[in-house]
Design a protein around this motif. Sequence first.
Motif, mmCIF file in Angstrom:
data_model
loop_
_atom_site.group_PDB
_atom_site.id
_atom_site.type_symbol
_atom_site.label_atom_id
_atom_site.label_comp_id
_atom_site.label_asym_id
_atom_site.label_seq_id
_atom_site.Cartn_x
_atom_site.Cartn_y
_atom_site.Cartn_z
ATOM 1 N N ALA A 144 -99.522 70.596 10.369
ATOM 2 C CA ALA A 144 -99.444 71.123 11.729
ATOM 3 C C ALA A 144 -98.287 70.436 12.445
ATOM 4 O O ALA A 144 -98.225 69.207 12.495
ATOM 5 N N VAL A 145 -97.337 71.215 12.961
ATOM 6 C CA VAL A 145 -96.180 70.645 13.642
ATOM 7 C C VAL A 145 -96.080 71.183 15.061
ATOM 8 O O VAL A 145 -96.529 72.291 15.363
ATOM 9 N N GLU A 146 -95.499 70.380 15.917
ATOM 10 C CA GLU A 146 -95.189 70.801 17.271
ATOM 11 C C GLU A 146 -93.700 70.632 17.487
ATOM 12 O O GLU A 146 -93.040 69.853 16.815
ATOM 13 N N ARG A 147 -93.177 71.402 18.437
ATOM 14 C CA ARG A 147 -91.754 71.342 18.745
ATOM 15 C C ARG A 147 -91.610 71.329 20.263
ATOM 16 O O ARG A 147 -92.310 72.044 20.969
ATOM 17 N N ILE A 148 -90.690 70.510 20.718
ATOM 18 C CA ILE A 148 -90.405 70.478 22.151
ATOM 19 C C ILE A 148 -88.910 70.654 22.335
ATOM 20 O O ILE A 148 -88.102 70.119 21.573
ATOM 21 N N GLU A 149 -88.546 71.467 23.315
ATOM 22 C CA GLU A 149 -87.137 71.725 23.615
ATOM 23 C C GLU A 149 -86.814 71.127 24.974
ATOM 24 O O GLU A 149 -87.572 71.297 25.927
ATOM 25 N N LEU A 150 -85.679 70.453 25.032
ATOM 26 C CA LEU A 150 -85.302 69.737 26.242
ATOM 27 C C LEU A 150 -83.909 70.133 26.698
ATOM 28 O O LEU A 150 -82.987 70.210 25.881
ATOM 29 N N VAL A 151 -83.766 70.381 27.987
ATOM 30 C CA VAL A 151 -82.436 70.516 28.576
ATOM 31 C C VAL A 151 -82.026 69.104 28.992
ATOM 32 O O VAL A 151 -82.870 68.231 29.178
ATOM 33 N N HIS A 152 -80.730 68.884 29.128
ATOM 34 C CA HIS A 152 -80.263 67.538 29.453
ATOM 35 C C HIS A 152 -78.887 67.613 30.090
ATOM 36 O O HIS A 152 -78.290 68.679 30.200
ATOM 37 N N ARG A 153 -78.393 66.444 30.485
ATOM 38 C CA ARG A 153 -77.109 66.364 31.192
ATOM 39 C C ARG A 153 -75.980 65.846 30.317
ATOM 40 O O ARG A 153 -74.938 65.457 30.833
ATOM 41 N N GLY A 154 -76.176 65.813 29.023
ATOM 42 C CA GLY A 154 -75.075 65.433 28.150
ATOM 43 C C GLY A 154 -75.465 64.456 27.060
ATOM 44 O O GLY A 154 -76.486 63.791 27.123
ATOM 45 N N ILE A 155 -74.597 64.399 26.055
ATOM 46 C CA ILE A 155 -74.767 63.519 24.904
ATOM 47 C C ILE A 155 -73.590 62.558 24.866
ATOM 48 O O ILE A 155 -72.448 62.955 25.084
ATOM 49 N N ASP A 156 -73.884 61.304 24.558
ATOM 50 C CA ASP A 156 -72.849 60.295 24.448
ATOM 51 C C ASP A 156 -73.109 59.463 23.199
ATOM 52 O O ASP A 156 -74.255 59.133 22.896
ATOM 53 N N LYS A 157 -72.064 59.177 22.469
ATOM 54 C CA LYS A 157 -72.138 58.219 21.359
ATOM 55 C C LYS A 157 -71.433 56.970 21.862
ATOM 56 O O LYS A 157 -70.202 56.903 21.882
ATOM 57 N N PRO A 158 -72.202 55.966 22.314
ATOM 58 C CA PRO A 158 -71.607 54.806 22.978
ATOM 59 C C PRO A 158 -70.631 54.041 22.085
ATOM 60 O O PRO A 158 -70.732 54.067 20.859
ATOM 61 N N LEU A 159 -69.718 53.347 22.724
ATOM 62 C CA LEU A 159 -68.739 52.526 22.015
ATOM 63 C C LEU A 159 -69.437 51.503 21.122
ATOM 64 O O LEU A 159 -69.012 51.266 19.993
ATOM 65 N N LEU A 160 -70.526 50.910 21.595
ATOM 66 C CA LEU A 160 -71.264 49.942 20.795
ATOM 67 C C LEU A 160 -71.783 50.597 19.514
ATOM 68 O O LEU A 160 -71.737 50.004 18.438
ATOM 69 N N SER A 161 -72.251 51.835 19.611
ATOM 70 C CA SER A 161 -72.724 52.558 18.425
ATOM 71 C C SER A 161 -71.603 52.734 17.424
ATOM 72 O O SER A 161 -71.786 52.548 16.221
#
Length: 181
Positions: A144-161
Amino acid sequence: MSIGINAALVASRNHLGVRLDPHAGNNFFVEVDGLLAGSFSAVGGLQSEVEVTGHDEGGVNGYRHQLPGGTRHPRLVLTRGVTELDTLYSWHARVCRGDLTRRDITVMLLDRRHVPVMWWNVSAALPVKWVGPDFNAMQSSQIAVERIELVHRGIDKPLLSRGVGAAHAVAELVESETGGR
Protein backbone atom coordinates in the motif's frame (compact mmCIF):
# COMPACT_ATOMS: atom_id res chain seq x y z
CA MET A 1 35.49 27.43 -8.64
CA SER A 2 33.38 24.30 -9.12
CA ILE A 3 34.48 24.13 -12.76
CA GLY A 4 38.10 24.04 -11.58
CA ILE A 5 37.34 21.28 -9.06
CA ASN A 6 35.45 19.28 -11.67
CA ALA A 7 38.28 19.67 -14.18
CA ALA A 8 40.83 18.55 -11.57
CA LEU A 9 38.71 15.52 -10.66
CA VAL A 10 38.32 14.50 -14.29
CA ALA A 11 42.05 14.92 -14.95
CA SER A 12 42.96 12.93 -11.82
CA ARG A 13 40.46 10.24 -12.66
CA ASN A 14 41.73 9.93 -16.22
CA HIS A 15 45.38 9.99 -15.14
CA LEU A 16 44.89 7.32 -12.48
CA GLY A 17 42.55 5.22 -14.60
CA VAL A 18 39.88 5.42 -11.88
CA ARG A 19 36.16 5.47 -12.52
CA LEU A 20 33.75 7.63 -10.55
CA ASP A 21 30.54 5.71 -11.04
CA PRO A 22 27.22 7.50 -10.68
CA HIS A 23 25.38 7.04 -7.41
CA ALA A 24 22.39 4.72 -7.23
CA GLY A 25 19.08 6.55 -7.41
CA ASN A 26 17.50 4.26 -4.82
CA ASN A 27 19.67 5.43 -1.91
CA PHE A 28 18.21 8.67 -0.56
CA PHE A 29 16.22 10.15 2.26
CA VAL A 30 13.89 13.09 2.71
CA GLU A 31 13.79 15.64 5.52
CA VAL A 32 10.90 18.00 6.22
CA ASP A 33 11.95 21.07 8.23
CA GLY A 34 15.14 19.26 9.23
CA LEU A 35 13.40 16.11 10.51
CA LEU A 36 13.63 12.73 8.79
CA ALA A 37 10.21 12.20 7.20
CA GLY A 38 10.32 8.42 6.85
CA SER A 39 11.38 6.18 4.02
CA PHE A 40 10.25 7.05 0.54
CA SER A 41 10.20 4.77 -2.46
CA ALA A 42 10.31 7.61 -4.96
CA VAL A 43 10.90 11.33 -5.29
CA GLY A 44 9.91 13.04 -8.51
CA GLY A 45 9.85 16.60 -9.77
CA LEU A 46 13.35 17.69 -8.77
CA GLN A 47 13.61 19.96 -11.74
CA SER A 48 13.39 23.56 -12.85
CA GLU A 49 13.02 25.13 -16.24
CA VAL A 50 13.59 28.66 -17.48
CA GLU A 51 10.68 29.74 -19.62
CA VAL A 52 11.75 31.02 -23.02
CA THR A 53 9.92 33.42 -25.32
CA GLY A 54 10.71 33.48 -29.01
CA HIS A 55 11.19 36.91 -30.58
CA ASP A 56 11.52 37.59 -34.29
CA GLU A 57 13.83 40.37 -35.43
CA GLY A 58 12.93 42.15 -38.63
CA GLY A 59 15.17 41.14 -41.52
CA VAL A 60 16.78 38.24 -39.61
CA ASN A 61 15.47 35.00 -41.05
CA GLY A 62 18.24 32.57 -40.04
CA TYR A 63 17.19 32.25 -36.40
CA ARG A 64 14.73 33.42 -33.80
CA HIS A 65 15.91 35.15 -30.60
CA GLN A 66 15.17 33.06 -27.50
CA LEU A 67 14.68 35.35 -24.49
CA PRO A 68 14.75 33.85 -20.99
CA GLY A 69 11.89 34.63 -18.64
CA GLY A 70 10.76 33.28 -15.30
CA THR A 71 11.71 29.93 -13.80
CA ARG A 72 9.11 27.20 -13.52
CA HIS A 73 9.16 24.35 -10.98
CA PRO A 74 6.81 21.39 -11.34
CA ARG A 75 5.29 19.78 -8.28
CA LEU A 76 7.55 17.73 -6.04
CA VAL A 77 6.05 14.24 -5.75
CA LEU A 78 6.89 12.03 -2.77
CA THR A 79 5.83 8.37 -2.78
CA ARG A 80 6.13 5.91 0.09
CA GLY A 81 4.63 2.83 1.61
CA VAL A 82 1.79 3.49 4.03
CA THR A 83 2.77 3.19 7.69
CA GLU A 84 1.23 4.28 10.97
CA LEU A 85 3.28 7.50 10.71
CA ASP A 86 0.88 9.86 8.93
CA THR A 87 2.69 13.20 9.15
CA LEU A 88 2.32 13.94 5.43
CA TYR A 89 -1.39 13.17 5.37
CA SER A 90 -1.91 15.26 8.52
CA TRP A 91 -0.04 18.18 6.96
CA HIS A 92 -2.20 17.93 3.83
CA ALA A 93 -5.39 17.68 5.91
CA ARG A 94 -4.43 20.87 7.80
CA VAL A 95 -3.88 22.65 4.47
CA CYS A 96 -7.35 21.52 3.36
CA ARG A 97 -8.74 23.18 6.52
CA GLY A 98 -6.96 26.45 5.71
CA ASP A 99 -3.69 26.12 7.65
CA LEU A 100 -1.26 27.07 4.87
CA THR A 101 1.95 26.27 6.75
CA ARG A 102 4.80 25.88 4.28
CA ARG A 103 7.77 23.68 5.08
CA ASP A 104 11.28 23.34 3.69
CA ILE A 105 12.25 19.93 2.31
CA THR A 106 15.69 18.47 1.72
CA VAL A 107 16.31 15.47 -0.53
CA MET A 108 19.67 13.83 0.21
CA LEU A 109 21.46 11.41 -2.10
CA LEU A 110 23.51 8.83 -0.20
CA ASP A 111 26.56 6.85 -1.25
CA ARG A 112 26.87 3.08 -0.90
CA ARG A 113 27.88 3.57 2.76
CA HIS A 114 24.68 5.60 3.37
CA VAL A 115 26.62 8.87 3.77
CA PRO A 116 25.07 11.99 2.17
CA VAL A 117 27.06 13.04 -0.89
CA MET A 118 24.78 15.83 -2.17
CA TRP A 119 21.39 17.32 -1.50
CA TRP A 120 18.72 19.60 -2.87
CA ASN A 121 16.72 22.07 -0.80
CA VAL A 122 13.12 22.68 -1.78
CA SER A 123 11.86 25.91 -0.25
CA ALA A 124 8.44 26.70 1.15
CA ALA A 125 6.65 23.52 0.06
CA LEU A 126 2.90 23.15 0.47
CA PRO A 127 1.01 19.87 -0.04
CA VAL A 128 -1.74 20.35 -2.62
CA LYS A 129 -2.62 16.74 -3.45
CA TRP A 130 -2.60 13.51 -1.49
CA VAL A 131 -3.28 10.16 -3.13
CA GLY A 132 -3.99 7.19 -0.90
CA PRO A 133 -3.32 3.53 -1.59
CA ASP A 134 -5.14 1.39 -4.13
CA PHE A 135 -6.44 -1.86 -2.67
CA ASN A 136 -6.68 -5.06 -4.69
CA ALA A 137 -7.33 -8.41 -3.00
CA MET A 138 -6.04 -10.20 -6.11
CA GLN A 139 -2.50 -8.88 -5.58
CA SER A 140 -1.32 -10.32 -2.29
CA SER A 141 2.22 -8.95 -2.56
CA GLN A 142 1.22 -5.39 -3.39
CA ILE A 143 2.43 -2.76 -0.93
CA ALA A 144 0.00 0.00 0.00
CA VAL A 145 1.55 3.31 -1.08
CA GLU A 146 0.61 6.94 -0.67
CA ARG A 147 1.72 9.90 -2.73
CA ILE A 148 1.79 13.56 -1.88
CA GLU A 149 2.32 16.40 -4.34
CA LEU A 150 3.77 19.70 -3.22
CA VAL A 151 4.04 23.10 -4.83
CA HIS A 152 7.07 25.11 -3.76
CA ARG A 153 9.10 28.26 -4.33
CA GLY A 154 12.18 26.70 -5.88
CA ILE A 155 14.97 24.16 -5.71
CA ASP A 156 18.54 24.91 -4.72
CA LYS A 157 21.63 22.71 -4.64
CA PRO A 158 23.67 24.56 -2.01
CA LEU A 159 27.36 25.29 -2.45
CA LEU A 160 28.11 23.12 0.59
CA SER A 161 26.35 20.19 -1.13
CA ARG A 162 28.50 20.66 -4.21
CA GLY A 163 31.62 20.86 -2.03
CA VAL A 164 30.74 17.68 -0.16
CA GLY A 165 30.19 15.94 -3.50
CA ALA A 166 33.62 17.06 -4.73
CA ALA A 167 35.28 16.01 -1.45
CA HIS A 168 33.57 12.63 -1.69
CA ALA A 169 34.89 12.18 -5.24
CA VAL A 170 38.43 13.03 -4.08
CA ALA A 171 38.10 10.52 -1.21
CA GLU A 172 36.98 7.85 -3.71
CA LEU A 173 40.03 8.61 -5.88
CA VAL A 174 42.40 8.39 -2.90
CA GLU A 175 40.79 5.17 -1.69
CA SER A 176 41.05 3.56 -5.11
CA GLU A 177 44.69 4.67 -5.45
CA THR A 178 45.72 3.40 -2.00
CA GLY A 179 43.55 0.30 -2.04
CA GLY A 180 41.51 1.48 0.97
CA ARG A 181 44.53 1.65 3.32
